[in-house]
Design a protein around this motif. Structure first.
Motif, PDB file in Angstrom:
ATOM      1  N   ASN A   1       0.808  -5.836 -11.542  1.00 23.79           N
ATOM      2  CA  ASN A   1       0.778  -4.705 -10.616  1.00 23.79           C
ATOM      3  C   ASN A   1      -0.565  -3.979 -10.720  1.00 23.79           C
TER       4      ASN A   1
ATOM      5  N   LYS B   1      12.498   0.702 -15.872  1.00 21.09           N
ATOM      6  CA  LYS B   1      11.143   0.721 -16.446  1.00 21.09           C
ATOM      7  C   LYS B   1      11.123   0.286 -17.901  1.00 21.09           C
TER       8      LYS B   1
ATOM      9  N   MET C   1       5.283   8.886 -10.094  1.00 19.23           N
ATOM     10  CA  MET C   1       5.839   8.806 -11.450  1.00 19.23           C
ATOM     11  C   MET C   1       4.724   8.704 -12.496  1.00 19.23           C
TER      12      MET C   1
ATOM     13  N   LEU D   1      11.189   7.809   0.243  1.00 20.12           N
ATOM     14  CA  LEU D   1      10.873   8.548  -0.975  1.00 20.12           C
ATOM     15  C   LEU D   1       9.362   8.632  -1.084  1.00 20.12           C
TER      16      LEU D   1
ATOM     17  N   LEU E   1       7.914   2.395   5.418  1.00 18.45           N
ATOM     18  CA  LEU E   1       6.940   1.431   4.858  1.00 18.45           C
ATOM     19  C   LEU E   1       7.087   0.052   5.502  1.00 18.45           C
TER      20      LEU E   1
ATOM     21  N   VAL F   1       8.407  -6.811   0.107  1.00 17.20           N
ATOM     22  CA  VAL F   1       9.055  -5.582  -0.355  1.00 17.20           C
ATOM     23  C   VAL F   1       8.437  -4.399   0.378  1.00 17.20           C
TER      24      VAL F   1
ATOM     25  N   VAL G   1       4.806  -5.291  -0.471  1.00 18.13           N
ATOM     26  CA  VAL G   1       3.721  -4.416  -0.845  1.00 18.13           C
ATOM     27  C   VAL G   1       4.209  -3.326  -1.800  1.00 18.13           C
ATOM     28  N   ASN G   2       3.225  -2.683  -2.443  1.00 13.97           N
ATOM     29  CA  ASN G   2       3.521  -1.477  -3.213  1.00 13.97           C
ATOM     30  C   ASN G   2       3.575  -0.279  -2.242  1.00 13.97           C
ATOM     31  N   THR G   3       3.722   0.910  -2.787  1.00 13.98           N
ATOM     32  CA  THR G   3       3.865   2.097  -1.934  1.00 13.98           C
ATOM     33  C   THR G   3       2.517   2.481  -1.284  1.00 13.98           C
TER      34      THR G   3
ATOM     35  N   GLY H   1      10.698  -1.125   2.574  1.00 15.18           N
ATOM     36  CA  GLY H   1      11.557  -0.732   3.690  1.00 15.18           C
ATOM     37  C   GLY H   1      12.599  -1.749   4.087  1.00 15.18           C
TER      38      GLY H   1
ATOM     39  N   ALA I   1      10.171  -3.677  -8.787  1.00 17.74           N
ATOM     40  CA  ALA I   1       9.716  -2.994 -10.007  1.00 17.74           C
ATOM     41  C   ALA I   1       9.860  -1.491  -9.873  1.00 17.74           C
TER      42      ALA I   1
ATOM     43  N   LEU J   1       3.687   5.824 -13.812  1.00 21.15           N
ATOM     44  CA  LEU J   1       4.027   4.689 -14.686  1.00 21.15           C
ATOM     45  C   LEU J   1       4.539   5.091 -16.076  1.00 21.15           C
TER      46      LEU J   1
ATOM     47  N   LYS K   1       1.025  -8.187  -7.345  1.00 20.70           N
ATOM     48  CA  LYS K   1       1.590  -7.163  -6.442  1.00 20.70           C
ATOM     49  C   LYS K   1       0.459  -6.422  -5.747  1.00 20.70           C
TER      50      LYS K   1
ATOM     51  N   SER L   1      -0.387   0.414  -8.041  1.00 22.91           N
ATOM     52  CA  SER L   1       0.322   1.699  -8.083  1.00 22.91           C
ATOM     53  C   SER L   1      -0.627   2.826  -7.720  1.00 22.91           C
TER      54      SER L   1
ATOM     55  N   SER M   1       7.685   5.113   0.065  1.00 21.49           N
ATOM     56  CA  SER M   1       8.510   3.894   0.088  1.00 21.49           C
ATOM     57  C   SER M   1       9.672   4.113   1.034  1.00 21.49           C
ATOM     58  N   GLY M   2      10.402   3.044   1.306  1.00 25.10           N
ATOM     59  CA  GLY M   2      11.575   3.155   2.176  1.00 25.10           C
ATOM     60  C   GLY M   2      11.259   2.799   3.616  1.00 25.10           C
TER      61      GLY M   2
HETATM   62  C1  LIG Z   1      10.366   5.869  -7.942  1.00 25.14           C
HETATM   63  C2  LIG Z   1       9.610   4.593  -7.746  1.00 25.14           C
HETATM   64  C3  LIG Z   1       8.935   4.019  -8.821  1.00 25.14           C
HETATM   65  C4  LIG Z   1       8.225   2.819  -8.654  1.00 25.14           C
HETATM   66  N1  LIG Z   1       7.611   2.257  -9.728  1.00 25.14           N
HETATM   67  C5  LIG Z   1       6.959   1.087  -9.595  1.00 25.14           C
HETATM   68  C6  LIG Z   1       6.372   0.432 -10.714  1.00 25.14           C
HETATM   69  O1  LIG Z   1       6.469   0.892 -11.852  1.00 25.14           O
HETATM   70  N2  LIG Z   1       5.700  -0.739 -10.490  1.00 25.14           N
HETATM   71  C7  LIG Z   1       5.599  -1.308  -9.258  1.00 25.14           C
HETATM   72  O2  LIG Z   1       4.995  -2.377  -9.109  1.00 25.14           O
HETATM   73  N3  LIG Z   1       6.164  -0.720  -8.163  1.00 25.14           N
HETATM   74  C8  LIG Z   1       6.848   0.439  -8.326  1.00 25.14           C
HETATM   75  N4  LIG Z   1       7.437   1.027  -7.229  1.00 25.14           N
HETATM   76  C9  LIG Z   1       7.270   0.400  -5.904  1.00 25.14           C
HETATM   77  C10 LIG Z   1       8.451  -0.517  -5.545  1.00 25.14           C
HETATM   78  O3  LIG Z   1       8.560  -1.594  -6.440  1.00 25.14           O
HETATM   79  C11 LIG Z   1       8.292  -1.060  -4.107  1.00 25.14           C
HETATM   80  O4  LIG Z   1       7.118  -1.844  -4.038  1.00 25.14           O
HETATM   81  C12 LIG Z   1       8.202   0.048  -3.066  1.00 25.14           C
HETATM   82  O5  LIG Z   1       9.077   1.103  -3.385  1.00 25.14           O
HETATM   83  C13 LIG Z   1       8.518  -0.453  -1.656  1.00 25.14           C
HETATM   84  O6  LIG Z   1       9.826  -0.973  -1.587  1.00 25.14           O
HETATM   85  P1  LIG Z   1      11.086  -0.116  -1.022  1.00 25.14           P
HETATM   86  O7  LIG Z   1      10.666   0.452   0.293  1.00 25.14           O
HETATM   87  O8  LIG Z   1      12.215  -1.110  -0.951  1.00 25.14           O
HETATM   88  O9  LIG Z   1      11.335   0.941  -2.028  1.00 25.14           O
HETATM   89  C14 LIG Z   1       8.161   2.207  -7.372  1.00 25.14           C
HETATM   90  C15 LIG Z   1       8.839   2.794  -6.296  1.00 25.14           C
HETATM   91  C16 LIG Z   1       9.557   3.966  -6.460  1.00 25.14           C
HETATM   92  C17 LIG Z   1      10.275   4.554  -5.280  1.00 25.14           C
END
Ligand SMILES: Cc1cc2nc3c(=O)[nH]c(=O)nc-3n(C[C@H](O)[C@H](O)[C@H](O)COP(=O)(O)O)c2cc1C
Length: 338
Positions: A167, A67, A113, A109, A256, A280, A234-236, A282, A63, A115, A203, A170, A252-253
């Protein structure tokens, strides 16, 4: 199953890295329209039966990138087995002031944002146009600050998506944290169960978040006890970041991944075989994905890896996963699961 020829988009991706990250995201999303599908069979080994049906491959887009739900068809052409669009809220949101995404050393990163999204009604219209063309399951991610708002979004999405991801995690919607309280969460789950029209995922934040950890552990148990299908972990992870307008954001990345793996282990311990887990955080390579499958994830999702490695990453992961499984003498991902 078609994936794409990605030499030109891969070059464009390198140029986008010269832009500030939010502009690079926007331009990348605009350019994804030009990705042309080319037939390439996804090997049997990397297909898997999941809460969303048979996925080829069980690799989803996380996600937050699409958006508005307008790009799901083009994004699915990158080779994803499913795409999560959103998160959306009932009413449109502008999000936080810029700067609201920054890059960090080590393929990471930090975003705040806030949302930004077009709201439920516009999102449903966008999905009605784009989701059928995607040819893969589209999951709608919904966020909100109380169970009533989430339920309205869930009901309003009826027929527009194959599944819904709730979710509540966030970092930039701190008001949502109240829903993790046992009483509110139970109310949400009861109302979702009564209104059920599609499979749902919850989430969750990394369990390293000490502010939410105990509440989340109780909540996932309730989720599983009600027989709801899935958990996305997981979320961030909230971290201080003075370059963002908010002064903090969600990490994130690459960094994580260790928090995602820890969370996965703990969730499996708490819910047993109760729910399917989407890992989810990294995940950048087939090896990362395999690690998550071995800890009991049924699907993986990626986001930051796409920003750093470019659109060919999904195809690369599919090829590498098939190779690795063959090398290990396994006929499918199924055999890698615990
Ligand atoms: C710029 C950005 C915006 C994100 N927006 C959302 C969001 O709207 N809803 C959500 O559940 N997660 C959101 N995430 C989290 C990602 O879905 C994901 O859980 C998180 O980035 C970890 O995965 P990754 O390390 O592969 O990026 C966002 C992540 C980033 C980097």
């Amino acid at each position: 199953m078609a994936v794409t020829s990605l030499a030109l988009p891969q070059i464009a991706h390198r140029l986008l890295r010269l832009l500030p990250p939010e502009e690079a995201h926007r331009a990348g999303l605009a350019l994804v329209k030009f990705v042309k599908p080319q037939r390439l069979e996804v090997p049997e080994e990397v297909m898997l039966e999941t809460w969303l049906g048979r996925l080829a491959p069980p690799i989803g887009l996380a996600a937050g990138l699409d958006k508005t739900g307008e790009r799901v068809a083009h994004l699915s052409a990158l080779g994803f087995g499913y795409v999560v669009a959103g998160s959306i809220t009932l009413a449109p949101r502008a999000g936080n002031r810029r700067p609201r995404i920054v890059r960090r050393e080590g393929e990471a990163l930090v975003n705040a944002m806030g949302l930004p999204n077009p709201g439920l009604d516009a999102f449903v219209k966008n999905l009605a146009r784009a989701a059928p063309a995607a040819g893969v399951p589209v999951v709608a991610s919904v966020a909100g600050t109380d169970p009533g708002e989430i339920l309205k979004c869930y009901l309003g999405l009826r027929g527009a998506a194959s599944g819904v991801e709730v979710n509540l995690s966030s970092p930039s919607l701190s008001e949502a944290a109240a829903i993790w309280s046992e009483e509110m969460f139970r109310l949400l789950v009861e109302r979702l169960s009564e209104a059920k029209w599609c499979p749902v995922a919850l989430k969750v934040p990394p369990l390293a978040r000490s502010d939410l950890r105990e509440l989340v552990l109780k909540a996932v148990k309730i989720w599983a006890d009600f027989g709801l299908e899935s958990i996305t972990a997981v979320n961030t992870l909230p971290v201080p970041e003075p370059r963002l307008s908010t002064g903090f954001g969600g990490l994130s990345g690459r960094p994580l991944k260790k928090y995602m793996l820890e969370s996965l282990r703990e969730l499996r311990r708490i819910i047993g075989d109760g729910c399917e887990i989407n890992a989810v955080g990294g995940i950048f390579t087939a090896e990362d994905a395999l690690q998550a499958f071995e800890l009991g994830a049924k699907t993986v999702q990626i986001y930051t890896a796409l920003a750093y490695r470019g659109p060919s990453i999904v195809r690369q992961m599919i090829t590498d996963l098939a190779k690795t499984l063959r090398k290990l003498g396994m006929r499918s991902i199924e055999e890698a699961l615990p």
